[in-house]
Design a protein around this motif. Structure first.
Motif, PDB file in Angstrom:
ATOM      1  N   VAL A 129      -2.448  -4.607 -15.317  1.00 44.90           N
ATOM      2  CA  VAL A 129      -1.619  -5.265 -14.043  1.00 44.90           C
ATOM      3  C   VAL A 129      -1.161  -4.753 -13.078  1.00 44.90           C
ATOM      4  N   VAL A 132      -3.425  -2.960 -10.788  1.00 46.37           N
ATOM      5  CA  VAL A 132      -3.863  -3.684  -9.784  1.00 46.37           C
ATOM      6  C   VAL A 132      -2.899  -4.202  -8.732  1.00 46.37           C
ATOM      7  N   MET A 133      -1.400  -4.508  -9.124  1.00 46.60           N
ATOM      8  CA  MET A 133      -0.514  -4.571  -8.044  1.00 46.60           C
ATOM      9  C   MET A 133      -0.256  -3.531  -7.147  1.00 46.60           C
ATOM     10  N   GLY A 136      -3.175  -3.878  -4.727  1.00 49.77           N
ATOM     11  CA  GLY A 136      -3.121  -4.832  -3.964  1.00 49.77           C
ATOM     12  C   GLY A 136      -2.072  -4.519  -2.707  1.00 49.77           C
ATOM     13  N   LEU A 137      -1.147  -3.882  -3.264  1.00 49.25           N
ATOM     14  CA  LEU A 137       0.114  -3.454  -2.146  1.00 49.25           C
ATOM     15  C   LEU A 137      -0.545  -2.286  -1.256  1.00 49.25           C
ATOM     16  N   ALA A 139      -3.601  -2.173  -0.278  1.00 44.91           N
ATOM     17  CA  ALA A 139      -4.448  -3.108   0.632  1.00 44.91           C
ATOM     18  C   ALA A 139      -3.632  -3.704   1.610  1.00 44.91           C
ATOM     19  N   LEU A 140      -2.608  -4.331   1.264  1.00 40.79           N
ATOM     20  CA  LEU A 140      -1.838  -5.115   2.013  1.00 40.79           C
ATOM     21  C   LEU A 140      -1.386  -4.138   3.326  1.00 40.79           C
ATOM     22  N   LEU A 157       6.610  -8.863  -1.683  1.00 45.64           N
ATOM     23  CA  LEU A 157       5.513  -8.544  -2.850  1.00 45.64           C
ATOM     24  C   LEU A 157       5.951  -7.582  -3.709  1.00 45.64           C
TER      25      LEU A 157
END
Lengths: 249, 229
Positions: A129, A132-133, A136-137, A139-140, A157
């Motif tokens: 996890v 993935v975080m 994701g960060l 990507a943001l 986030l």
């Protein structure tokens, strides 16, 4: 010394980096020597125990990197420190790399020891996890054009995601898992033998120095990238201003 | 004296505005139920129509379907308000933004997730769940989906300024929804299998929803403020 000024930070980090790099190389030389020639093979696991000297520091660094990002996120949102956002953005890919390294070395170690590359137990799942975080960060950050606005969104986030850190740390205590419980960072002292503990701590020092070197270099790159962006925007602005009278004619 | 003038009347006014917008034409709230139905219909084709297997994985299928349907609708939470400018009006209205976000989440939940909860018992019959399991899944979905909406509000607020934020929103929200999924599925599974206790995971699920009700609005309100300036 006021490091909030990016120019001062650039000159300071430029002078610091060679020393840090040298220390990092020395620590890796010492750590790898201790790992392969001093630390004994495990009586059950044989030579595969050497994986631990990469796996454990990588996992520590994966969590430390997220902690640094969380502190930087506070710096962005609360104190509006100009370098906090740069630090968080520079740390994210490095943290993702360390998390990936700890997942890969862990599954390579798990195959001979547990008989499987992957189990869905609490520690492994929470680290996945975390991975993935990180992605994701990243990507943001890459999706938003304005770095300042992207930095603030990512900071919110990051802080929300910080709840995962204690879950990772205590997952081996809260749930019965295949992953072994903590043996180094314990209140009653480490429970592993000094001949393994010292090489492990040396490798952890080497990994930390490696993180510092890469983080500083990535921060310098990020500052240069932002200066370049400002220059390009300025140049484009002048071009538009120069073109406007012609358009009016 | 209109509803908005009375003390605390603006809460009810905001709630009913959001709910009406999401239910009437163009709101698209009920498409979530259709998507839920589509996901559950696809599963037997994927894993085979073995009724025993479907009964065993049924609670998990319903939970995953509800999670996906919730994720699908999340970009509606702030996007439409930003497009027509009413989000800016809300921001400068001087009302506590955290409360506004909480009310919007509640209305969004009532418009999109409550139909999912209502549809769950019907879809559970397709999956050969026994009556006790149907009750457990419906109860856990009713308690757990508010957490999904409230957590998703953070992602929706952070990606509100993006053109195509929907996919990124799902990627950002999924890691945080894993605890909800874990406790929701384990509680509904425990209702059927005898030795595992139902109450403990169910109470954890309630706790996650309550935590999300505190953290979600604050983080989402912060995200909205930063996206505005």
């Amino acid at each position: 010394m006021d490091l909030a000024n990016p120019t001062r930070f650039m000159s300071f980090s430029g002078r610091l980096l060679p020393w840090l790099g040298g220390a990092c190389a020395l620590a890796f030389a010492a750590g790898l020597y201790l790992t392969f020639f001093v630390a004994p093979d495990d009586y059950q696991q044989g030579a595969t125990v050497k994986i631990m000297f990469l796996h454990v520091p990588a996992a520590w660094l994966a969590m430390m990197c997220y902690s640094i990002m969380a502190i930087s996120a506070l710096g962005t949102l609360v104190w509006k420190h100009p370098l906090a956002d740069v630090s968080a953005r520079a740390a994210a890919p490095i943290g993702a790399a360390f998390t990936f390294l700890s997942l890969v070395t862990g599954s390579l170690w798990g195959k001979p020891m547990w008989g499987t590359y992957w189990v869905w137990d609490a520690r492994l799942t929470s680290v996945l996890v975390l991975f993935v975080m990180y992605l994701g960060l990243i990507a943001l950050w890459r999706t938003m054009e304005d770095p300042i606005r992207a930095g603030k969104a990512a900071a919110v986030l990051t802080l929300v995601g910080a709840v995962n850190l204690p879950i990772i740390k205590f997952s081996v205590d809260w749930w019965n898992t295949l992953h072994q419980p903590a043996s180094v960072m314990r209140l009653d002292g480490p429970t592993i033998h000094p001949t393994i503990l010292w090489p492990l701590l040396t490798m952890a020092l080497a990994f930390t120095l490696l993180f510092l070197v890469m983080h500083l270099m990535a921060m310098r790159n990020e500052i240069l990238r932002r200066r370049l962006r400002t220059l390009q925007l300025g140049a484009a602005g002048t071009r538009v201003a120069a073109a406007r009278p012609q358009a009016a004619e | 004296m209109t509803a908005a003038d009375r003390p605390r009347g603006w809460l009810a006014a905001l709630f009913s505005r959001e709910l009406r917008l999401s239910l009437r034409s163009g709101g698209g709230a009920l498409i979530g139920v259709l998507f839920f139905l589509a996901v559950v219909t696809v599963i037997p084709f994927g894993v085979g129509p073995d009724l025993n297997l479907l009964a065993r994985i049924g609670p998990a299928v319903l939970w995953i379907g509800a999670l996906l349907a919730t994720l699908l609708g999340l970009d509606r939470l702030f996007q439409a308000d930003r497009d027509d400018g009413s989000l800016d009006l809300v921001l400068i209205a001087g009302r506590p933004l955290e409360i506004v976000v909480l009310i919007k989440c509640l209305a969004h939940w009532a418009g999109t997730c409550l139909p999912l909860v209502a549809a769950a018992p019907v879809l559970a019959i397709f999956l050969n769940l026994e009556p006790l399991a149907i009750g457990a899944v419906t109860l856990t979905l009713a308690v757990g989906t508010p957490a999904l909406t409230l957590i998703g509000a953070v992602g929706a607020a952070l990606t509100v300024s993006l053109r195509r934020g929907g996919l990124l929103l799902a990627v950002l929200v999924v890691p945080f929804s894993i605890p909800v999924l874990i406790f929701g599925v384990s509680a509904s599974g425990a209702a059927v299998s005898e030795p595992a206790p139902f109450l403990a995971p169910f109470l954890y699920l309630c706790a996650i929803t309550l935590i999300a009700a505190v953290v979600g609005p604050f983080a989402a309100a912060a995200g909205l403020r930063f996206s505005a300036d």
